[in-house]
Enzyme design. Structure first.
Site, PDB file in Angstrom:
ATOM      1  CG  LEU A  87      -1.891  -1.031   1.199  1.00  8.51           C
ATOM      2  CD1 LEU A  87      -2.693  -0.844   2.711  1.00  8.51           C
ATOM      3  CD2 LEU A  87      -2.933  -0.889   0.266  1.00  8.51           C
ATOM      4  CG  ASP A  88       0.400   4.114  -3.191  1.00 14.72           C
ATOM      5  OD1 ASP A  88       1.255   3.487  -3.448  1.00 14.72           O
ATOM      6  OD2 ASP A  88      -0.395   5.056  -3.808  1.00 14.72           O
ATOM      7  CE  LYS A  89       5.549   8.638   4.821  1.00 12.09           C
ATOM      8  NZ  LYS A  89       6.616   9.699   4.857  1.00 12.09           N
TER       9      LYS A  89
END
Length: 288
Positions: free
Chosen positions: A129-131
């Site tokens: 997952l993106d930050k």
């Protein structure tokens, strides 16, 4: 490491060798060790690798450090791990926004480090997952199940559903964005829709239109970097709080992995996990 696995219906009547190689994707090197060390048993008995397994048989598999050397990793803090589901092989946690899935250098601490601290041994990333994105994320607890889960992800057998808040309203109830995505040549931090990019498919369902924004649900068929963010921006409906692809500010990126579902590859258990997010819900109240 020792694992006991009860054979489900779908693996019945195949040989031990085919089970390990074709179904469980055990690498050749590890299969060789299992054979020579006699570290695989069926119902506590030594077996011929051409023997067939039957539903209900209990397979015992033993691995040691020679089979799967331990990966060195700096442990984080187990207090940061919000567990949604866990068994002997997998762990699903609720990732907070603002935390990376995995470190980019040895001195960095990310969610992977915290999960490893909780397990007291290295965990392995199955998907990312993106930050800035929160929500349900799956880790493998051992290198035995990791390639199985990776292949399931590639074959779209692990289903991920996101909730998001996007700019503007929609005059339809659902649509699909099927546009390839590649890296922006002018900005290495950005991705763009590009004919030379990789296949990317996002299914979008409109949950509710508000005055200036819309609550939507997105289901991925592929897993490209920033996929939902890029596809919604391409459709002129960038996500709220997206500092890279959007304009409307918020105290967080309004993208949350709310559901993760799949069939457990070893037990055939149907797993459907929902992840709450108070920060997403609180910010939604502001815009709605």
């Amino acid at each position: 490491m020792e694992y006991k696995i009860t054979i489900p219906q779908k693996f019945q009547n195949i040989t031990i060798n085919n089970l390990l190689e074709e179904k469980w994707l055990v690498p050749r090197k590890q299969r060789h060790f299992l054979r020579t060390k006699k570290n695989i048993l069926v119902n506590n008995q030594n077996v011929n690798w051409n023997d067939k397994v039957m539903k209900g048989d209990v397979i015992t598999i033993k691995f040691d450090l020679e089979d799967f050397p331990q990966t060195k990793i700096t442990y984080g803090q187990k207090e940061f791990v919000d567990i949604l589901f866990e068994d002997e092989h997998i762990i699903i946690v609720n990732k907070p926004e603002g935390m990376k899935t995995h470190p980019n250098n040895p001195n960095e601490i990310a969610l992977l480090n915290h999960v490893s601290a909780y397990l007291n041994h290295p965990a392995y990333v199955v998907h990312r997952l993106d930050k800035e994105t929160s929500g349900a994320i799956l880790f493998a607890k051992n290198q035995f199940i990791l390639p199985i889960l990776s292949q399931m992800l590639e074959k779209r057998q692990i289903h991920r559903t996101y909730q998001a808040l996007s700019q503007g309203n929609f005059n339809k109830t659902s649509f699909t964005v099927n546009k390839p995505i590649g890296r922006d040549r002018h900005d290495k931090k950005k991705q763009i829709v590009s004919s030379s990019g990789k296949k990317a498919i996002t299914n979008v369902k409109i949950i509710k239109n508000f005055s200036q924004v819309s609550l939507i649900e997105c289901r991925l068929e592929t897993g490209r970097t920033h996929q939902i963010r890029v596809h919604l921006a391409y459709e002129s409906h960038p996500l709220i709080g997206d500092k890279v692809y959007g304009k409307l500010k918020a105290n967080r990126l309004m993208l949350h992995s709310k559901e993760l579902s799949f069939t457990h590859p070893l037990t055939e258990q149907k797993i459907q996990i929902f992840a709450p997010s108070k920060t997403f819900d609180d910010t939604l109240q502001i815009f709605s």
